[in-house]
Design an enzyme around this catalytic site. Structure first.
Site: not given
Length: 323
Positions: A198, A214
């Site tokens: 991502d 993340d």
């Protein structure tokens, strides 16, 4: 406890969970911008600024979360700037009253400037370094990017969604169905490595260079997945950006040029997956507050237009290197 609720995760439970790990917050808990999980920033009594992340129940298994953490540390140990979870008593994944959580150092930084070509060159170099580490092992527990999980399942969820206005369903599925069919024809990855998964500008901090954050969505997939979200603007702008990214990337890791044909299919998969994700999470009170426009006619009318534009993009020649 269902997949859609963090009921029971009160401030007292958060504090007790941290104290069970020997961490004693001195400040209050500042909720950070996270929807899948619950994330809080605080200052500990020893002066450290930390972040605690509580994982959404039932989304990942313990083995999948641990594999994310292990990958984070492999990347960090290779001196690639990535925020890895803290090891407390040699563990990164902790459990308290059924909630699974991890603790990170809190790092600051500026927003990555997606239109800054110098920063884009840095990103290509650091993604290449990360992928050089990625390809040394494979994931055992984390899933791969595939059309079943990014197209077929989301499509079925959208068919059942009460949030898609009834009077727009015919128009929506009239474009969604052929888009999905065409995407499946074009999505033919030739190889897979471990990915950030991502890697968009919101997951990059700038601190005299890029800092990855993340890895919650890390998966296996084609290397281009971690590059294409750096592209923006019209086709000519994207060609320039892609050249800069690829040249820097290949200082550290080879890019299979055949993967350039996967950029638009991956974009289409993200679009369909994103709409279904919002629909699936709507029972979580955080989502109607954060995305109030999702149930509006205007949003779905915009998505119908966006899918038509993406259909056209899939029919164009893929982006190439060397303008």
């Amino acid at each position: 406890m269902t997949d859609f609720t963090f009921t029971g995760l009160t401030p007292d439970v958060v504090l007790d969970a941290l104290e069970a790990c020997g961490i004693y917050p001195q400040s209050g808990l500042l909720a950070l911008n996270s929807y899948e999980n619950r994330v809080y920033q605080f200052q500990a009594d020893d002066g450290r600024r930390l972040v605690v992340k509580f994982y959404r129940p039932d989304r990942w298994t313990n083995a999948q979360i641990q594999e994310e953490h292990d990958f984070s540390w492999q990347v960090s140990d290779a001196e690639i700037p990535l925020v890895a979870p803290l090891k407390i008593d040699n563990q990164t994944l902790h459990t308290y009253q059924g909630f699974r959580f991890t603790v990170f150092p809190s790092v600051g930084g500026r927003q990555f400037e997606i239109d800054n070509l110098d920063q884009l060159e840095w990103m290509g170099r650091f993604i290449g370094r990360m992928h050089r580490v990625s390809q040394t092992e494979t994931f055992t527990h984390r899933p791969a990017i595939c059309t079943e999980s990014f197209l077929d399942m989301p499509y079925r969820e959208l068919q059942q969604s009460a949030l898609l206005p009834e009077h727009l369903k015919s128009a929506f599925f009239a474009i969604a169905e052929p888009l999905i069919d065409l995407t499946k024809k074009h999505y033919r990855p030739v190889s897979e490595i471990r990915l950030h998964g991502d890697c968009h500008p919101g997951n990059i901090l700038w601190r005299d260079g890029p800092m990855f954050v993340d890895l919650d969505d890390c998966r296996s997939g084609p290397a281009i997945q971690d590059l294409w979200m750096m592209l923006s603007g019209d086709r000519q702008q994207q060609l320039l950006q892609l050249d800069i990214l690829a040249e820097a990337y290949e200082e550290f890791h080879s890019l299979d040029k055949r993967e350039l044909a996967l950029i638009e299919p991956l974009r289409a998969m993200r679009m369909i997956h994103y709409m279904a994700w919002l629909s699936r999470r709507w029972q979580d009170p955080a989502f109607p507050r954060a995305f109030p426009w999702f149930a509006d006619d205007k949003y779905w009318e915009g998505q119908i237009l966006a899918l038509k534009e993406q259909m056209s993009a899939l029919q164009e020649p893929p982006l190439t290197l060397g303008m």
